[in-house]
Design an enzyme around this catalytic site. Structure first.
Site, PDB file in Angstrom:
ATOM      1  CB  CYS A 135      -2.018   6.751   2.504  1.00  0.00           C
ATOM      2  SG  CYS A 135      -2.955   5.696   3.584  1.00  0.00           S
ATOM      3  CD  GLU A 181      -2.980  -0.875   0.128  1.00  0.00           C
ATOM      4  OE1 GLU A 181      -3.094   0.227  -0.430  1.00  0.00           O
ATOM      5  OE2 GLU A 181      -3.636  -1.875  -0.205  1.00  0.00           O
TER       6      GLU A 181
HETATM    7  P1  NAD Z   1       8.938   4.616   3.768  1.00  0.00           P
HETATM    8  O1  NAD Z   1       8.736   3.917   2.474  1.00  0.00           O
HETATM    9  O2  NAD Z   1      10.115   5.485   3.929  1.00  0.00           O
HETATM   10  O3  NAD Z   1       9.036   3.556   4.952  1.00  0.00           O
HETATM   11  C1  NAD Z   1       8.041   2.580   5.176  1.00  0.00           C
HETATM   12  C2  NAD Z   1       8.682   1.387   5.869  1.00  0.00           C
HETATM   13  O4  NAD Z   1       9.577   0.739   4.947  1.00  0.00           O
HETATM   14  C3  NAD Z   1       9.527   1.760   7.086  1.00  0.00           C
HETATM   15  O5  NAD Z   1       9.359   0.782   8.092  1.00  0.00           O
HETATM   16  C4  NAD Z   1      10.938   1.733   6.522  1.00  0.00           C
HETATM   17  O6  NAD Z   1      11.913   1.504   7.495  1.00  0.00           O
HETATM   18  C5  NAD Z   1      10.841   0.573   5.548  1.00  0.00           C
HETATM   19  N1  NAD Z   1      11.878   0.546   4.507  1.00  0.00           N
HETATM   20  C6  NAD Z   1      12.597   1.587   4.011  1.00  0.00           C
HETATM   21  N2  NAD Z   1      13.471   1.145   3.075  1.00  0.00           N
HETATM   22  C7  NAD Z   1      13.291  -0.197   2.967  1.00  0.00           C
HETATM   23  C8  NAD Z   1      13.879  -1.216   2.162  1.00  0.00           C
HETATM   24  N3  NAD Z   1      14.848  -0.949   1.282  1.00  0.00           N
HETATM   25  N4  NAD Z   1      13.441  -2.483   2.308  1.00  0.00           N
HETATM   26  C9  NAD Z   1      12.453  -2.773   3.183  1.00  0.00           C
HETATM   27  N5  NAD Z   1      11.869  -1.855   3.979  1.00  0.00           N
HETATM   28  C10 NAD Z   1      12.265  -0.585   3.875  1.00  0.00           C
HETATM   29  O7  NAD Z   1       7.581   5.395   4.082  1.00  0.00           O
HETATM   30  P2  NAD Z   1       7.254   6.316   5.357  1.00  0.00           P
HETATM   31  O8  NAD Z   1       7.947   7.610   5.131  1.00  0.00           O
HETATM   32  O9  NAD Z   1       7.441   5.607   6.642  1.00  0.00           O
HETATM   33  O10 NAD Z   1       5.674   6.477   5.207  1.00  0.00           O
HETATM   34  C11 NAD Z   1       5.088   7.502   4.476  1.00  0.00           C
HETATM   35  C12 NAD Z   1       4.509   6.961   3.181  1.00  0.00           C
HETATM   36  O11 NAD Z   1       3.631   5.898   3.455  1.00  0.00           O
HETATM   37  C13 NAD Z   1       3.712   7.964   2.402  1.00  0.00           C
HETATM   38  O12 NAD Z   1       4.172   8.014   1.084  1.00  0.00           O
HETATM   39  C14 NAD Z   1       2.280   7.433   2.435  1.00  0.00           C
HETATM   40  O13 NAD Z   1       1.509   7.700   1.328  1.00  0.00           O
HETATM   41  C15 NAD Z   1       2.475   5.985   2.620  1.00  0.00           C
HETATM   42  N6  NAD Z   1       1.337   5.367   3.289  1.00  0.00           N
HETATM   43  C16 NAD Z   1       0.491   4.617   2.539  1.00  0.00           C
HETATM   44  C17 NAD Z   1      -0.617   4.019   3.126  1.00  0.00           C
HETATM   45  C18 NAD Z   1      -1.543   3.180   2.321  1.00  0.00           C
HETATM   46  O14 NAD Z   1      -2.232   2.359   2.874  1.00  0.00           O
HETATM   47  N7  NAD Z   1      -1.599   3.331   1.021  1.00  0.00           N
HETATM   48  C19 NAD Z   1      -0.836   4.177   4.491  1.00  0.00           C
HETATM   49  C20 NAD Z   1       0.054   4.957   5.228  1.00  0.00           C
HETATM   50  C21 NAD Z   1       1.158   5.536   4.603  1.00  0.00           C
END
Ligand code: NAD
Length: 481
Positions: A283, A249
């Site tokens: 989101c 997501e």
């Molecule tokens: P992010 O992608 O930076 O991080 C999300 C998670 O992924 C964190 O736990 C992070 O440590 C991990 N991560 C980072 N690099 C990784 C890798 N190489 N391999 C595996 N895991 C890794 O996102 P964020 O800044 O924490 O969250 C904000 C974003 O989340 C926004 O863009 C928002 O739209 C999205 N979001 C989407 C939904 C949805 O349901 N569509 C819900 C909430 C947030």
């Protein structure tokens, strides 16, 4: 006072990391909630191995055992909603009512999936051949990696952990670096349930190291991710390359269409709620208001009037409407988007500036832009902050076209009194969720959640549909004789 320290939970043990990271309150950067362990790759592999060892025992558990574990977690979250809600607001920055509300939601999700554990079944169909019985049964996938973002520190972990366990899988969870507190609390609650040792593991630490190991390890059979588009796309490709199940997501650029015949009060409430509450860090936030010409000026004036009344302040202060932005990096990113929009010719009619409060925090007033086109960056890129822009359109047909002109497709809303327009929009909006006369954000916990196009990949989360990702299907043919 010494800062409390919190460890990872691996194979039933609390384990220190090779480093730790302070959990900083965005409403008051002098307030350090705790030092949270940072796992290394070896610990990530140990957690995955523990989950693999525990998988047969938990897969063999009865629906009653699964119900009891999940129901107990839900009950404890409910009983501690004020305390956990306060921790959530302290580490993430959403207001206290929002923090408590999110904790209650997490509790309800655990209770819902406790029930799903009892209802989880298969199908028996007549065969097309004589003397043959056909049965379709559902089975756990195995070890699942759950990787969550910072903006819903307890609800998103809940909506992944609860179905994973309900359907007999074992879990490795990695929360976002900015919000380990709620995830640790949830792990502590799970550690006192009757789950077999190793069935649930918590790994805190950087995505590049811990998260990547959780995606690449061969023992991990499924990965559920919520986060940014860039990380999600890389993760989908890595999982697909080794044929692991993957669900992601990601972002949104959710439109809210307002037609001339809308109830102005309903439209303004929907717009303000979904664009600015939770500091716009949802989101499902609507960040594009697509407004027909006849109501445009009245809508803009009413939204700006409402924004003037909203209090931006410490998340735990009574009366705060909008808490701080989550950290310095996100604030800098919001401000860069605002500057870019101004440079592109958008007109800022309210806010967008940094404000100071009694405590040092990341406070930004909600921003409203007008005179924007759907081609501008402000209409196309997700800001993930309290920033929205208005695109003026001639009529419903243009509004629908503009609403759908985006790479994303998570949530899409319309405000109108016309049944015909609402019905047409429900049918043609390119989004996983459609809202009529409601904010684009704010969803129920017992129905599917997810998007289309660039927003989502894989089966839906939540509700009965969660079984699709967290279980696999076996079709058996038996010669009945
Ligand atoms: P992010 O992608 O930076 O991080 C999300 C998670 O992924 C964190 O736990 C992070 O440590 C991990 N991560 C980072 N690099 C990784 C890798 N190489 N391999 C595996 N895991 C890794 O996102 P964020 O800044 O924490 O969250 C904000 C974003 O989340 C926004 O863009 C928002 O739209 C999205 N979001 C989407 C939904 C949805 O349901 N569509 C819900 C909430 C947030």
């Amino acid at each position: 006072m010494t800062t409390p320290r919190f460890h990872n939970f691996i194979d039933g043990q609390w384990v220190a990391g090779d480093a730790s990271r302070p959990n900083v309150n965005p409403s008051d950067t002098n307030d350090i909630i705790g030092e949270y362990a940072q796992a290394d790759e070896a610990q990530a592999l140990a957690a995955i191995a523990a989950a693999e060892s525990a998988a047969p025992a938990w897969a063999a558990s009865t629906p009653q055992q699964r119900f009891d574990v999940l129901d107990a977690v839900g009950s404890e979250l409910l009983a501690r909603k004020d305390e956990i809600g306060r921790l959530l607001s302290r580490e993430e920055g959403k207001t206290l009512p929002e923090g408590i509300g999110e904790t209650v939601r997490a509790a309800m999700i655990f209770k819902f999936f406790a029930g799903e554990a009892l209802r989880h079944g298969g199908e028996a169909l007549p065969s097309v051949r004589p003397g043959v019985d056909v049965e379709i049964t559902r089975h756990p996938v195995g070890v699942v990696s759950l990787i969550t973002p910072w903006n819903f520190p307890i609800a998103i972990p809940a909506w992944k952990i609860a179905p994973a366990l309900a359907f007999g899988n074992t879990v490795v969870h990695k929360p976002a670096e900015l919000v380990p507190g709620c995830a640790w609390t949830l792990a502590e609650i799970l550690s006192r349930t009757a789950l077999p040792r190793g069935a649930f593991n918590l790994l805190m630490g950087p995505g590049s190291r811990v998260g990547a190991t959780m995606v690449d390890a061969p023992a991990v059979r499924a990965i559920s991710f919520t986060g940014s588009v860039a990380t999600g796309r890389r993760l989908i490709a890595a999982a697909a390359a080794r044929q692991a199940k993957v669900q992601a997501e990601m972002g949104g650029k959710n439109p809210l269409v307002v037609l001339d015949d809308a109830d102005l009060g309903v439209a303004v409430n929907a717009a303000v709620q979904s664009a600015y509450f939770s500091t716009g860090q949802r989101c499902t936030a609507s960040s594009r208001f697509i407004v027909t010409a006849g109501i445009h000026d009245a809508f803009v004036a009413a939204v700006a009037d409402k924004l003037r009344t909203l209090k931006v302040d410490h998340a735990l202060k009574a009366g705060t409407d909008i808490g701080p932005v989550v950290d310095a990096r996100q604030l800098a990113s919001n401000l860069a988007h605002i500057e870019r929009a101004k440079g592109d010719g958008a007109e800022l009619v309210f806010g967008g500036d940094v404000v100071e409060r009694e405590t040092p925090g990341f406070y930004q007033r909600p921003a409203l832009f007008v005179n924007t086109t759907n081609a501008m960056a402000i209409s196309r890129e997700e800001v993930f902050g309290p920033v929205a822009n208005v695109v003026r359109v001639a009529d419903y047909d243009e509004a629908l076209a503009v609403a759908n002109d985006t790479e994303f497709g998570l949530s899409s809303g319309i405000c109108t009194r016309s049944l015909k327009a609402a019905a047409n929009f429900r049918r043609h909006a390119q989004a996983g969720m459609v809202m009529v006369n409601l904010p684009t954000a704010g969803v129920d916990y017992h129905v599917p959640f997810g998007g289309t196009k660039g927003s989502s990949h894989g089966p839906r989360e939540q509700g009965a549909y969660a079984a699709e990702f967290y279980s696999t299907v076996k079709t058996s043919y038996v010669a009945a004789g």
